[in-house]
Design an enzyme around this catalytic site. Structure first.
Site, mmCIF file in Angstrom:
data_model
loop_
_atom_site.group_PDB
_atom_site.id
_atom_site.type_symbol
_atom_site.label_atom_id
_atom_site.label_comp_id
_atom_site.label_asym_id
_atom_site.label_seq_id
_atom_site.Cartn_x
_atom_site.Cartn_y
_atom_site.Cartn_z
ATOM 1 N N GLY A 178 43.068 93.126 42.305
ATOM 2 C CA GLY A 178 42.796 93.603 41.442
ATOM 3 C C GLY A 178 41.533 93.908 40.909
ATOM 4 O O GLY A 178 42.102 94.885 40.015
ATOM 5 N N GLU A 179 40.538 93.540 41.487
ATOM 6 C CA GLU A 179 39.106 94.077 41.025
ATOM 7 C C GLU A 179 39.329 95.220 41.595
ATOM 8 O O GLU A 179 38.400 96.314 40.557
ATOM 9 C CB GLU A 179 38.241 92.798 42.134
ATOM 10 C CG GLU A 179 38.595 91.551 41.467
ATOM 11 C CD GLU A 179 39.459 90.589 42.730
ATOM 12 O OE1 GLU A 179 39.390 89.280 42.680
ATOM 13 O OE2 GLU A 179 40.135 91.367 43.317
#
Length: 198
Positions: A61-62
C-alpha cells in the site's frame, strides 16, 4: 532521551530471536522472506553512484501511494537517484513492478543502532522520507546525529495508535522531535501527532 531509547533498544535485542523465527515462519509460505536477510542488519552489496533521495515504503500500500511522490522527486531532482526501502517482500516486488530500474531498492534494517548507522554510512542519503506511520526511534536518532534530514509524509495516526504511543510518552516525544518535518493526512492526525510531541 538516552534512558528511554536504551530501554527500547534492549527490548529489541530481547525480541531478536522472535523476529528471526518470524522470518522463518513467513518463509514457509513465502520463501522470499529469506532473501536479502543481511540487509535487515545493515549490510548491503549494492552501492549508489550518485546522490540519493531515500523513500521508505513498508509494504504494498505504501509503495503504491509513493508512486506520485517518486515521480515528482525524479522530475525535480534528476541528478539524484531514488533509494526505495521496504520491510516486506511484497512491497519490494511492488517496487519492481512500478519502477523497474528507475529506483534502487533494498530492505530498511531493523531498528538496532548498529544496523541503522551502517545503512546511513553505506548509502549517505541527502534526505529521507518515511511514509504514513513509521516512527523508529534509533533510526530517527541516527539520522539526526548524521545530519540527514528525515521527514514523515502522509502521516496518519489513529486514536488507538496514539494511546499506544502515549504509553511511551518520552520515547515518542523524542522521536517525533527528531524529525525535520511532518505532513499529516488530516487535521485530526496532525492534532494527535502534536499531542504526542511533534
Amino acid at each position: 532521551m538516552i534512558k528511554s531509547r536504551l530501554g527500547y533498544t534492549l527490548l529489541l535485542y530481547a525480541l531478536l530471536p522472535q523476529a528471526l523465527l518470524h522470518l522463518l515462519w513467513r518463509a514457509l509460505r513465502q520463501p522470499a522472506y529469506l532473501e536479502h536477510v543481511a540487509e535487515r542488519f545493515g549490510r548491503y552489496s549494492v552501492t549508489a553512484g550518485q546522490p540519493l533521495v531515500w523513500v521508505h515504503a513498508v509494504s504494498v500500500g505504501e509503495t503504491r501511494a509513493a508512486e506520485p511522490l517518486i515521480d515528482a522527486l525524479q522530475r525535480k531532482y534528476p541528478r539524484h537517484r531514488i533509494l526505495l526501502t521496504h520491510m516486506t517482500p511484497t512491497g519490494r516486488e511492488t517496487g519492481v513492478t512500478l519502477f523497474g530500474d528507475r529506483v534502487q531498492r533494498c530492505y530498511l534494517p531493523y531498528d538496532f543502532p548498529f544496523a541503522v548507522e551502517r545503512f546511513l554510512d553505506h548509502f549517505r542519503p541527502a534526505c529521507g522520507i518515511l511514509l504514513e506511520t513509521e516512527i523508529w526511534p534509533n533510526l530517527i536518532h541516527a539520522c539526526r546525529k548524521s545530519g540527514t534530514p528525515l521527514l514523515l509524509l502522509n502521516a496518519r495516526l489513529s486514536e488507538k495508535s496514539a494511546r499506544g504511543y502515549a504509553r511511551f510518552a518520552r520515547l515518542t516525544r523524542d522521536a517525533l522531535g527528531g524529525l525535520a518535518a511532518i505532513a499529516a493526512q488530516t487535521a485530526a492526525d496532525a492534532a494527535r501527532l502534536t499531542g504526542l510531541g511533534a
